[in-house]
Enzyme design. Sequence first.
Site, PDB file in Angstrom:
ATOM      1  CG  ASP A  14      -2.045  -1.071   1.194  1.00  0.00           C
ATOM      2  OD1 ASP A  14      -2.418  -1.458   0.111  1.00  0.00           O
ATOM      3  OD2 ASP A  14      -2.474  -1.404   2.262  1.00  0.00           O
ATOM      4  NE  ARG A  84      -5.651  -1.755  19.492  1.00  0.00           N
ATOM      5  CZ  ARG A  84      -5.929  -2.560  18.586  1.00  0.00           C
ATOM      6  NH1 ARG A  84      -5.672  -2.681  17.582  1.00  0.00           N
ATOM      7  NH2 ARG A  84      -6.673  -3.504  19.011  1.00  0.00           N
ATOM      8  CG  ASP A 113      -5.677   1.154  10.509  1.00  0.00           C
ATOM      9  OD1 ASP A 113      -6.674   1.663  10.253  1.00  0.00           O
ATOM     10  OD2 ASP A 113      -5.153   0.563   9.503  1.00  0.00           O
ATOM     11  CB  SER A 164      -3.820  -7.393   5.990  1.00  0.00           C
ATOM     12  OG  SER A 164      -3.279  -5.929   6.267  1.00  0.00           O
TER      13      SER A 164
END
Length: 389
Positions: A14, A84, A113, A164
């Site tokens: 990406d 995170r 995200d 992913s």
Amino acid sequence: MNGIAVLAYSGGLDTSCAIAWLKEDYGFEEVVAVLVDVGQEASFHPAVERGRLAGADDVLLLDRKEAFADEQVAKALLANALSRPVIAEAVAEVALELGADAVVHGCTGKGNDQLRFELAFKANYPGVKVIAPLRDRVWTRDAEIAYAEERGIPVEAKAGSPYSVDDNLFGRAIEAGILEDPWTAPPEDAFLLTADLASAPAPTDVIVSFEEGLPVSIDGEELPLYALVGVLNERAGAYGIGRIDMVENRAVGIKSRELYEAPAALALIAAHRALEELVLTKGELEVKRELEPKWAKLIYDGGWFAPVRGAYDAFFAATQELVTGDVRLSLQPGAAVATGRRSEHALYSESLASYGTGETFPHDAAEGFIGITALETELVAARKRVQVA
């Protein structure tokens, strides 16, 4: 033409394509790709080279492993939560230094995200323009791969690649492919940090020592936090500890099936909670256990830079002043089990809790305590009798 765009770069399909998009479709004269090392399992040299071949004017590799551990992982452990990474803070710092016209991320419009990236960008570079190419135009994976191949961008992804993956020092998140069917059992090839339970070795003990709530050594060997997490990832991962398979509720209103691998995280949380139960007062524990899921939800929804997170952290830090001691964990197939805990600050008293000879509990006081505690219950019962009559 636009000026400078600073891209949060992962080295994957990406964000490699995004470099070309920023020049071809958005008209930026200069694209700086920022690759942040937060302990992910990756070879960075190919990613840096890929970024340059994709057309980046510069590819910066920032080592943030220790900072990530000491700041974000540490706070997550005090909150007994998974962490995170907020790599967007490092990206925003570069953008500020360069006076960039835009900051860019590779998130789609479906995930949380994008919240974490954009709230972090806005907190650290107020007013900056944020671009999300994969939200502006939805690309299929096969179309992206074809686009990259046409422009000579070498990518490791191939058509039909099943998953992913996002990873960092504290674990891996796996989604997409066959995992999108919540009935499908996760295949073993989805996992990297954790072994199949069937191949787990014989159970073994590990002693984790804490100072003010944070782990500082394993089996007596003092280690910085980032290194300690790495060691425990290997030891606990060999037992298949740390696998999580769940359906999440994303902020954008959809459910998503996610796999996580976090062997060190789950082992350390089990140890930390066991030590807290020994040291903290009942009141501290009750309030802290209430706030922990609120902290985790706040971070999940992108609130790392929200003032309330600082308030939560201040409370958690205040509770940890005496959380110093040792916890013995038994590493077993699929579980890290606390089998012993000790601290000079323990509120546990064996003579009070024991049923053996020499116990010191004031049994006579129990009757009076129960009588006072039962007063309201008896009044409610009496009121009911009057109402019935």
